[in-house]
Write an enzyme that holds these catalytic residues in place. Structure first.
Site, short mmCIF file in Angstrom:
data_model
loop_
_atom_site.label_atom_id
_atom_site.label_comp_id
_atom_site.label_asym_id
_atom_site.label_seq_id
_atom_site.Cartn_x
_atom_site.Cartn_y
_atom_site.Cartn_z
N GLN A 114 16.88 -38.10 4.94
CA GLN A 114 15.63 -38.81 5.29
C GLN A 114 15.45 -40.05 4.42
O GLN A 114 15.26 -39.93 3.20
CB GLN A 114 14.45 -37.86 5.06
CG GLN A 114 13.09 -38.48 5.34
CD GLN A 114 11.94 -37.55 4.91
OE1 GLN A 114 12.10 -36.74 3.98
NE2 GLN A 114 10.81 -37.67 5.55
N TYR A 156 12.94 -42.48 3.91
CA TYR A 156 11.58 -43.04 3.97
C TYR A 156 11.24 -43.77 2.66
O TYR A 156 10.99 -44.96 2.65
CB TYR A 156 10.54 -41.92 4.18
CG TYR A 156 10.31 -41.46 5.61
CD1 TYR A 156 11.26 -41.65 6.59
CD2 TYR A 156 9.13 -40.81 5.95
CE1 TYR A 156 11.04 -41.20 7.89
CE2 TYR A 156 8.89 -40.37 7.25
CZ TYR A 156 9.84 -40.57 8.22
OH TYR A 156 9.61 -40.13 9.49
N SER A 157 11.26 -43.02 1.53
CA SER A 157 10.75 -43.58 0.27
C SER A 157 11.66 -44.69 -0.26
O SER A 157 12.87 -44.68 -0.03
CB SER A 157 10.67 -42.48 -0.79
OG SER A 157 9.92 -41.41 -0.31
N GLU A 196 6.82 -31.84 8.70
CA GLU A 196 7.44 -31.63 7.39
C GLU A 196 6.47 -30.85 6.48
O GLU A 196 6.86 -29.92 5.78
CB GLU A 196 7.78 -32.98 6.77
CG GLU A 196 8.42 -32.88 5.39
CD GLU A 196 8.75 -34.24 4.77
OE1 GLU A 196 8.53 -35.28 5.43
OE2 GLU A 196 9.21 -34.26 3.62
N ASN A 220 0.12 -34.26 -3.19
CA ASN A 220 -1.09 -33.50 -2.84
C ASN A 220 -2.35 -34.36 -2.93
O ASN A 220 -3.31 -34.14 -2.19
CB ASN A 220 -1.20 -32.26 -3.74
CG ASN A 220 -0.24 -31.17 -3.26
OD1 ASN A 220 0.72 -31.45 -2.53
ND2 ASN A 220 -0.49 -29.94 -3.65
N GLU A 221 -2.32 -35.35 -3.83
CA GLU A 221 -3.50 -36.25 -3.90
C GLU A 221 -3.65 -37.01 -2.58
O GLU A 221 -4.75 -37.18 -2.06
CB GLU A 221 -3.34 -37.26 -5.06
CG GLU A 221 -3.46 -36.66 -6.46
CD GLU A 221 -2.20 -35.94 -6.91
OE1 GLU A 221 -1.12 -36.14 -6.28
OE2 GLU A 221 -2.26 -35.15 -7.87
C1 LIG Z 1 12.39 -33.50 -5.18
C2 LIG Z 1 12.02 -34.65 -4.28
C3 LIG Z 1 12.69 -34.81 -3.08
C4 LIG Z 1 12.37 -35.88 -2.24
N1 LIG Z 1 13.12 -36.08 -1.11
C5 LIG Z 1 12.89 -37.18 -0.35
C6 LIG Z 1 13.73 -37.48 0.78
O1 LIG Z 1 14.67 -36.74 1.08
N2 LIG Z 1 13.48 -38.62 1.47
C7 LIG Z 1 12.44 -39.45 1.17
O2 LIG Z 1 12.24 -40.44 1.86
N3 LIG Z 1 11.64 -39.21 0.10
C8 LIG Z 1 11.84 -38.10 -0.66
N4 LIG Z 1 11.04 -37.85 -1.76
C9 LIG Z 1 10.04 -38.85 -2.14
C10 LIG Z 1 8.60 -38.40 -2.00
O3 LIG Z 1 8.19 -38.43 -0.67
C11 LIG Z 1 7.75 -39.34 -2.91
O4 LIG Z 1 8.11 -39.05 -4.24
C12 LIG Z 1 6.27 -39.14 -2.71
O5 LIG Z 1 5.86 -39.62 -1.47
C13 LIG Z 1 5.45 -39.84 -3.82
O6 LIG Z 1 5.81 -41.18 -3.96
P1 LIG Z 1 6.21 -41.79 -5.39
O7 LIG Z 1 7.22 -40.88 -6.02
O8 LIG Z 1 6.59 -43.22 -5.19
O9 LIG Z 1 4.89 -41.70 -6.28
P2 LIG Z 1 3.67 -42.73 -6.27
O10 LIG Z 1 3.32 -43.09 -4.89
O11 LIG Z 1 4.01 -43.86 -7.21
O12 LIG Z 1 2.52 -41.84 -6.88
C14 LIG Z 1 2.40 -41.59 -8.29
C15 LIG Z 1 1.14 -40.72 -8.50
O13 LIG Z 1 -0.03 -41.45 -8.07
C16 LIG Z 1 -0.78 -40.69 -7.13
N5 LIG Z 1 -1.33 -41.58 -6.10
C17 LIG Z 1 -0.69 -42.62 -5.50
N6 LIG Z 1 -1.51 -43.20 -4.60
C18 LIG Z 1 -2.69 -42.54 -4.63
C19 LIG Z 1 -3.94 -42.67 -3.91
N7 LIG Z 1 -4.11 -43.60 -2.98
N8 LIG Z 1 -4.93 -41.78 -4.20
C20 LIG Z 1 -4.76 -40.81 -5.14
N9 LIG Z 1 -3.60 -40.64 -5.85
C21 LIG Z 1 -2.59 -41.50 -5.60
C22 LIG Z 1 0.24 -39.74 -6.50
O14 LIG Z 1 -0.38 -38.58 -5.99
C23 LIG Z 1 1.14 -39.43 -7.68
O15 LIG Z 1 0.58 -38.40 -8.46
C24 LIG Z 1 11.33 -36.77 -2.60
C25 LIG Z 1 10.63 -36.58 -3.81
C26 LIG Z 1 10.96 -35.54 -4.63
C27 LIG Z 1 10.20 -35.38 -5.93
#
Ligand SMILES: Cc1cc2nc3c(=O)[nH]c(=O)nc-3n(C[C@H](O)[C@H](O)[C@H](O)COP(=O)(O)OP(=O)(O)OC[C@H]3O[C@@H](n4cnc5c(N)ncnc54)[C@H](O)[C@@H]3O)c2cc1C
Length: 393
Positions: free
Chosen positions: A125, A127-128, A243, A379-380
């Site tokens: 996947q 996405y990120s 998902e 979760n946020e």
């Molecule tokens: C083990 C693991 C496997 C993964 N596998 C995949 C994969 O296969 N493919 C893929 O595409 N992605 C994958 N991901 C990525 C995952 O979807 C992202 O890590 C997730 O969406 C959070 O984005 P970020 O890490 O950039 O954190 P950020 O977006 O930078 O967030 C950092 C913190 O800020 C908080 N935050 C951010 N915005 C807000 C808001 N508006 N209001 C309140 N709180 C907020 C978040 O809750 C978090 O605690 C994986 C992540 C992990 C940890």
């Protein structure tokens, strides 16, 4: 829904039990537990399910689904966990598969669905991105039109099992002029295309499952775009709701709770089994009650999905509660392991432990489990969705 079992359901349960008894799920699970044989174990197991016709029970029958009722799905999942049988890898079967049969054209369905069902194609996947996680719509991986192709440039991150993948489903930006959600397209990209490199990210549990995927002038046929150009956000959102429903993992938590009960009945503290300790019991029963409530919520969502209703914002409720319960169970288990839960054996082989036999797995589960409240949308962010769509704030 009616949760009592009819005679047909009881017959089905016997069939499921007999299948698990004969299919040697524990042998497959052992391969999966070892990072060196993970893919082999997962594919081997999924091929057995495919042979039986149970690889994608939740898909519509016309595309290879089993046409199970919600009760049958529930029975299957409960028996799967009891038999220590592996779950399927979700990226093809539970994520991109439903997007392809819902929004893809006939050629795409014919080209991609059989490889997903047979597990001959491994999907990941995309996405990120390094600058786009929670705020996914700010993604910048660009796909520029050139004749019948797109030229893709950019990077994806946290891409689980990309090192094994034959295909990646990607969100890419085809237009940067409008709102961030507009101008995103959904592309299926062959991982063997020149210009793609995969670099590993070592996670805290010492396992290599995460990666960065880089695209440098990667040529992708437009025929691999799902649906309309610029409508990828709509397709991506429907996938995310599925998902999140998957991430709740109620049956697995029930099994973990039972294992924890057995460990706490056997481990002593001050000469007494830990289960008799009032503070332990208080925490344990709190989790048990919450898990029971979650199970009924999951059944309600499954019943809605069986009526062809999208899981919608309820999937956010499931995701939050399911992952909080998973983490609470990990915390109680590692507390029971005590100092042995901190022992790291250097070979990464599962099953090797010092002290308690559950110390090594307790540590690994606890560490990797921290990620469950982050992946699939943190979760946020799920709380924001509930505030907007359920509470109307
Ligand atoms: C083990 C693991 C496997 C993964 N596998 C995949 C994969 O296969 N493919 C893929 O595409 N992605 C994958 N991901 C990525 C995952 O979807 C992202 O890590 C997730 O969406 C959070 O984005 P970020 O890490 O950039 O954190 P950020 O977006 O930078 O967030 C950092 C913190 O800020 C908080 N935050 C951010 N915005 C807000 C808001 N508006 N209001 C309140 N709180 C907020 C978040 O809750 C978090 O605690 C994986 C992540 C992990 C940890």
């Amino acid at each position: 829904m009616d949760a009592s079992l009819s005679s047909d359901d009881l017959k089905f349960r016997e069939e499921v039990r007999a299948f698990f008894h004969n299919a040697e799920p524990e042998a497959a699970q052992q391969l999966i537990n070892n990072p060196r044989t993970y893919k082999q174990g997962a594919v081997q197991w999924q091929k057995k399910l495919h042979e039986k016709g149970w690889i994608a029970p939740f898909w519509p029958k016309q595309y290879g689904g089993a046409g199970w009722t919600v009760t049958q799905s529930y029975i299957y999942e409960t028996e799967r966990v009891k038999a220590n049988a592996p779950d399927v890898v979700p990226f093809g079967l539970k994520m991109v598969g439903p997007v392809i049969y819902t929004y893809g054209n006939d050629e795409q369905k014919a080209r991609f669905l059989p490889g997903i069902l047979s597990s001959d194609d491994w999907w990941c996947q995309g996405y990120s991105e390094p600058g786009a996680g929670s705020d996914l719509a700010s993604l910048t991986t660009r796909a520029v039109s050139e004749g019948g192709d797109y030229i893709v440039n950019g990077s994806k991150i946290w891409t689980t099992y990309a090192q094994y993948a034959d295909w990646i489903f990607c969100l890419v930006r085809t237009d940067a002029s409008g709102k961030p959600q507009q101008g995103i397209s959904f592309l299926l990209i062959d991982m063997n295309t020149p210009g793609i490199t995969v670099s590993p990210i070592q996670s805290i549990n010492s396992v290599h499952s995460l990666n960065e995927v880089h695209f440098e002038n990667v040529r992708v046929p437009k025929a691999n775009r799902i649906g309309e150009e610029g409508q990828g956000w709509t397709y991506a959102k429907s996938l995310l709701a599925h998902e999140r429903t998957v991430i709740a993992r109620v049956a697995d938590s029930k099994k973990r709770l039972n294992t924890l009960r057995q460990i706490a009945s056997r481990e002593l503290q001050g000469g007494q089994p830990v289960i008799k300790d009032a503070s332990f019991r208080h925490r344990f029963t709190n989790i048990e009650v919450e898990l029971m409530a979650l199970e009924y919520m999951e059944l309600r969502v499954l019943a809605a999905m069986a009526r062809n209703e999208s899981p919608g914002a309820e999937s956010s409720l499931l995701k939050i509660k399911g992952t909080e319960i998973q983490q609470a169970l990990h915390e109680l288990t590692i507390e029971l392991a005590g100092i042995y839960g901190g022992v790291v054996l250097d070979d990464g082989e599962p099953g090797s432990s010092v002290g308690h036999d559950f110390g090594d797995s307790a540590r690994k589960d606890f560490m990797y489990g921290r990620a469950s409240t982050i992946f699939g949308g943190s979760n946020e962010i799920q709380k924001n969705i509930i505030a907007k769509r359920v509470l109307g704030l």
